[in-house]
Design a protein around this motif. Structure first.
Motif, PDB file in Angstrom:
ATOM      1  N   THR A   1       0.828  -1.206   0.000  1.00 26.40           N
ATOM      2  CA  THR A   1       0.000   0.000   0.000  1.00 26.40           C
ATOM      3  C   THR A   1       0.861   1.253   0.000  1.00 26.40           C
ATOM      4  O   THR A   1       0.582   2.223  -0.720  1.00 26.40           O
ATOM      5  CB  THR A   1      -0.934  -0.007   1.224  1.00 26.40           C
TER       6      THR A   1
ATOM      7  N   THR B   1       0.824   4.207  -2.833  1.00 24.67           N
ATOM      8  CA  THR B   1       0.410   5.566  -2.474  1.00 24.67           C
ATOM      9  C   THR B   1       1.582   6.525  -2.333  1.00 24.67           C
ATOM     10  O   THR B   1       1.394   7.743  -2.331  1.00 24.67           O
ATOM     11  CB  THR B   1      -0.361   5.551  -1.147  1.00 24.67           C
TER      12      THR B   1
ATOM     13  N   GLN C   1       3.244   6.912   0.329  1.00 23.96           N
ATOM     14  CA  GLN C   1       3.243   7.425   1.691  1.00 23.96           C
ATOM     15  C   GLN C   1       4.058   6.504   2.591  1.00 23.96           C
ATOM     16  O   GLN C   1       4.025   5.291   2.450  1.00 23.96           O
ATOM     17  CB  GLN C   1       1.815   7.530   2.229  1.00 23.96           C
TER      18      GLN C   1
END
Length: 200
Positions: free
Chosen positions: A84, A88, A90
């Motif tokens: 993830t 993203t 992040q």
């Protein structure tokens, strides 16, 4: 045809219950009721066809199946987090901590609320083992372990001192002269032979 994987929520609940060895602790972490946690664990156990916990009067204890399944579930969640974050772009301010489960429950867990109050932006991932791990888990930034001497290859800090001493049954037939011929059982593998005790 049955889905080859149980629902993700059940696995998340299992990981939290195993981390706390408590349905109440898992419920607090996940903002659920204790009965909802218990029901999800029962559903997961039914799906797997075997129990994951021994229900003791005052605490939970992982079964052999639970001990086997827990690291698999945790690694799956770590893979999801990494994937993830890669998608993203992040990155969380996450610190991975590794320690044995007894230390985690009795020493570390009671201090976590104070740590979160002082460092609300830091997310801790705590990986626990039943016994002292032979090596640090991949990605772990901090390892807390029992040790007689600090390693030269890493930075170490003493958290607390403890006392070790051998014990036996009161009526066990042993004397100082025959002590070294007696079997020595050391679960921590810190002082696994009588020569080690003589040195320390």
């Amino acid at each position: 045809m049955r889905n080859p994987l149980p629902p993700l929520g059940w696995l998340r609940t299992f990981e939290a219950a195993a981390r706390h060895l408590s349905f109440t602790g898992a419920a607090r972490d996940l903002n659920m009721t204790q009965s909802a946690v218990s029901q999800q664990i029962k559903s997961l156990e039914g799906y797997l066809g075997q129990p994951l916990f021994h229900r003791r009067p005052r605490a939970l204890e992982l079964t052999e199946a639970g001990i086997t399944y827990l690291p698999v579930v945790r690694e799956a969640f770590r893979t999801l987090v990494r994937g993830t974050q890669a998608v993203t772009g992040q990155q969380e301010n996450t610190v991975q901590v590794q320690c044995n489960i007894t230390f985690s429950v009795n020493w570390l867990a009671p201090r976590l609320p104070s740590f979160r109050a002082l460092h609300p932006d830091v997310h801790l991932n705590i990986f626990t083992e039943l016994w002292e791990p032979r090596e640090m888990a991949e990605g772990a930034a901090v390892e807390i372990r029992y040790s007689l001497r600090p390693a030269d290859t890493v930075r170490t800090e003493l958290l607390r001192s403890d006392h070790y001493y051998p014990v036996c049954a009161p009526d066990y037939p042993v004397t100082l002269e025959t002590l070294q011929q007696q079997p020595l059982y050391d679960c921590s593998n810190l002082l696994s032979n009588w020569a080690s005790w003589a040195e320390d």
